[in-house]
Enzyme design. Sequence first.
Site, PDB file in Angstrom:
ATOM      1  N   ASP A   1       0.881  -1.162   0.000  1.00 36.20           N
ATOM      2  CA  ASP A   1       0.000   0.000   0.000  1.00 36.20           C
ATOM      3  C   ASP A   1       0.931   1.229   0.000  1.00 36.20           C
ATOM      4  OD1 ASP A   1      -2.287   1.665   0.530  1.00 36.20           O
ATOM      5  OD2 ASP A   1      -1.626   1.746   2.609  1.00 36.20           O
ATOM      6  N   LEU A   2       0.406   2.398  -0.331  1.00 31.58           N
ATOM      7  CA  LEU A   2       1.285   3.580  -0.375  1.00 31.58           C
ATOM      8  C   LEU A   2       1.222   4.418   0.921  1.00 31.58           C
ATOM      9  CD1 LEU A   2       3.123   5.542  -2.093  1.00 31.58           C
ATOM     10  CD2 LEU A   2       1.010   6.769  -2.576  1.00 31.58           C
ATOM     11  N   ASP A   3       0.036   5.048   1.123  1.00 36.63           N
ATOM     12  CA  ASP A   3      -0.097   5.997   2.238  1.00 36.63           C
ATOM     13  C   ASP A   3       0.044   5.281   3.580  1.00 36.63           C
ATOM     14  OD1 ASP A   3      -0.804   8.406   0.687  1.00 36.63           O
ATOM     15  OD2 ASP A   3      -2.620   7.307   0.183  1.00 36.63           O
TER      16      ASP A   3
ATOM     17  N   THR B   1       2.331   9.962   4.202  1.00 33.56           N
ATOM     18  CA  THR B   1       1.359  10.926   3.681  1.00 33.56           C
ATOM     19  C   THR B   1       0.003  10.840   4.368  1.00 33.56           C
ATOM     20  OG1 THR B   1       1.100   9.268   1.974  1.00 33.56           O
ATOM     21  CG2 THR B   1       2.232  11.287   1.330  1.00 33.56           C
TER      22      THR B   1
ATOM     23  N   LYS C   1      -8.766   5.472   6.419  1.00 27.76           N
ATOM     24  CA  LYS C   1      -7.549   4.904   5.836  1.00 27.76           C
ATOM     25  C   LYS C   1      -7.895   3.789   4.851  1.00 27.76           C
ATOM     26  CE  LYS C   1      -4.268   6.101   9.427  1.00 27.76           C
ATOM     27  NZ  LYS C   1      -3.434   5.617  10.521  1.00 27.76           N
TER      28      LYS C   1
ATOM     29  N   SER D   1      -2.664   0.776  -4.208  1.00 31.91           N
ATOM     30  CA  SER D   1      -3.139   1.908  -3.411  1.00 31.91           C
ATOM     31  C   SER D   1      -4.500   2.408  -3.880  1.00 31.91           C
ATOM     32  CB  SER D   1      -2.129   3.062  -3.529  1.00 31.91           C
ATOM     33  OG  SER D   1      -2.667   4.239  -2.980  1.00 31.91           O
ATOM     34  N   ALA D   2      -5.295   2.891  -2.930  1.00 37.09           N
ATOM     35  CA  ALA D   2      -6.595   3.486  -3.261  1.00 37.09           C
ATOM     36  C   ALA D   2      -6.438   4.900  -3.810  1.00 37.09           C
ATOM     37  CB  ALA D   2      -7.464   3.528  -2.006  1.00 37.09           C
TER      38      ALA D   2
ATOM     39  N   LYS E   1     -11.023  -0.671  -1.744  1.00 36.02           N
ATOM     40  CA  LYS E   1     -10.861  -1.552  -0.593  1.00 36.02           C
ATOM     41  C   LYS E   1     -12.055  -1.315   0.346  1.00 36.02           C
ATOM     42  CE  LYS E   1      -5.866  -0.785  -0.976  1.00 36.02           C
ATOM     43  NZ  LYS E   1      -4.682  -0.123  -0.408  1.00 36.02           N
TER      44      LYS E   1
ATOM     45  N   GLU F   1      -0.014  -3.530   4.579  1.00 40.59           N
ATOM     46  CA  GLU F   1      -1.130  -2.592   4.707  1.00 40.59           C
ATOM     47  C   GLU F   1      -1.189  -1.934   6.086  1.00 40.59           C
ATOM     48  OE1 GLU F   1      -3.686  -0.909   3.881  1.00 40.59           O
ATOM     49  OE2 GLU F   1      -4.025  -1.483   1.804  1.00 40.59           O
ATOM     50  N   ASP F   2      -1.514  -0.645   6.103  1.00 38.66           N
ATOM     51  CA  ASP F   2      -1.700   0.040   7.391  1.00 38.66           C
ATOM     52  C   ASP F   2      -3.177   0.320   7.673  1.00 38.66           C
ATOM     53  OD1 ASP F   2      -2.096   2.066   5.469  1.00 38.66           O
ATOM     54  OD2 ASP F   2      -1.610   3.599   6.962  1.00 38.66           O
TER      55      ASP F   2
HETATM   56  C1  BG6 Z   1      -5.648   5.893   0.561  1.00 40.28           C
HETATM   57  C2  BG6 Z   1      -5.594   6.665   1.851  1.00 40.28           C
HETATM   58  O1  BG6 Z   1      -4.391   5.349   0.302  1.00 40.28           O
HETATM   59  O2  BG6 Z   1      -6.017   6.723  -0.525  1.00 40.28           O
HETATM   60  C3  BG6 Z   1      -6.889   7.422   2.075  1.00 40.28           C
HETATM   61  O3  BG6 Z   1      -5.372   5.777   2.924  1.00 40.28           O
HETATM   62  C4  BG6 Z   1      -7.200   8.282   0.870  1.00 40.28           C
HETATM   63  O4  BG6 Z   1      -6.767   8.210   3.228  1.00 40.28           O
HETATM   64  C5  BG6 Z   1      -7.262   7.386  -0.356  1.00 40.28           C
HETATM   65  O5  BG6 Z   1      -8.430   8.962   1.034  1.00 40.28           O
HETATM   66  C6  BG6 Z   1      -7.595   8.155  -1.630  1.00 40.28           C
HETATM   67  O6  BG6 Z   1      -6.563   9.039  -1.931  1.00 40.28           O
HETATM   68  P1  BG6 Z   1      -6.638  10.192  -2.991  1.00 40.28           P
HETATM   69  O7  BG6 Z   1      -5.209  10.660  -3.110  1.00 40.28           O
HETATM   70  O8  BG6 Z   1      -7.135   9.585  -4.271  1.00 40.28           O
HETATM   71  O9  BG6 Z   1      -7.555  11.230  -2.466  1.00 40.28           O
HETATM   72 MG    MG Z   2      -2.497   3.158   3.737  1.00 45.18          MG
END
Ligand code: BG6
Ligand code: MG
Length: 218
Positions: free
Chosen positions: A9-11, A17, A45, A114-115, A145, A169-170
């Site tokens: 996962d990224l964030d 971030t 998240k 990542s989402a 997710k 994943e966090d």
């Molecule tokens: C996820 C984060 O990775 O991405 C969420 O955990 C975030 O907090 C989601 O809302 C969507 O991100 P973005 O950058 O498309 O607004």
């Molecule tokens: Mg995350």
Amino acid sequence: MVIKGCIFDLDGVIVDTAKYHYQSWKRLAAELGFDFNEEVNERLKGISRMDSLNIVLSEGGVIVSEEEKVDLCFMKNEWYKEYIVDLDESELLPGVKKFIEQLRKDKIKIGLGSASRNAKSIIKGIGIDHLFEVMIDGNDVQKSKPDPEVFLRGSTGLNLDPKNIIVFEDSRKGLEAAISAEFIPVGVGIPELLPEANFHIQSFENLSIKQIITHLAK
Ligand code: BG6
Ligand code: MG
């Protein structure tokens, strides 16, 4: 257990971030006249921007039209982009780059799942895109997710079976997604906050894949 790939996962896993998403939602809530705390933020998240907005609005008891929702998402993302405009390697979470580089040396394939719709530009901006065989983000999926689509597209891209892939994943939603499609989940963070995972790491610093495999095999 044979590990042939890892999807990150990224964030909150690769980059620090998650705090900027939180600050942007807090700012939006303040604009709308209510307070927004870390407890609610935990539920945001891993889920998409629009799903997050719906939770934020319901917490504040605010009802708006679908068009206004699109505008609010846009506004939140503009603030978020201001926070990440100067993002560089210093925002990488401790040890994660070294950990991924070692995996590559060990011939383990690397994916991003990542989402976030900002994920690819963040990865490229930091200059670590060469480490990934496949990158799937919020622009590539229909369902966010806890649906496993993002990880399944990743496993297809890596040409591997989910049972041979660890997902880092966090978020609870992300772990749920990984588990539902039979990936091997590793929680990044405090076990109490991530009860879905059986195994957790607090950081990638001084961590080896061997250590993880030994724990998972127990
Ligand atoms: C996820 C984060 O990775 O991405 C969420 O955990 C975030 O907090 C989601 O809302 C969507 O991100 P973005 O950058 O498309 O607004
Ligand atoms: Mg995350």
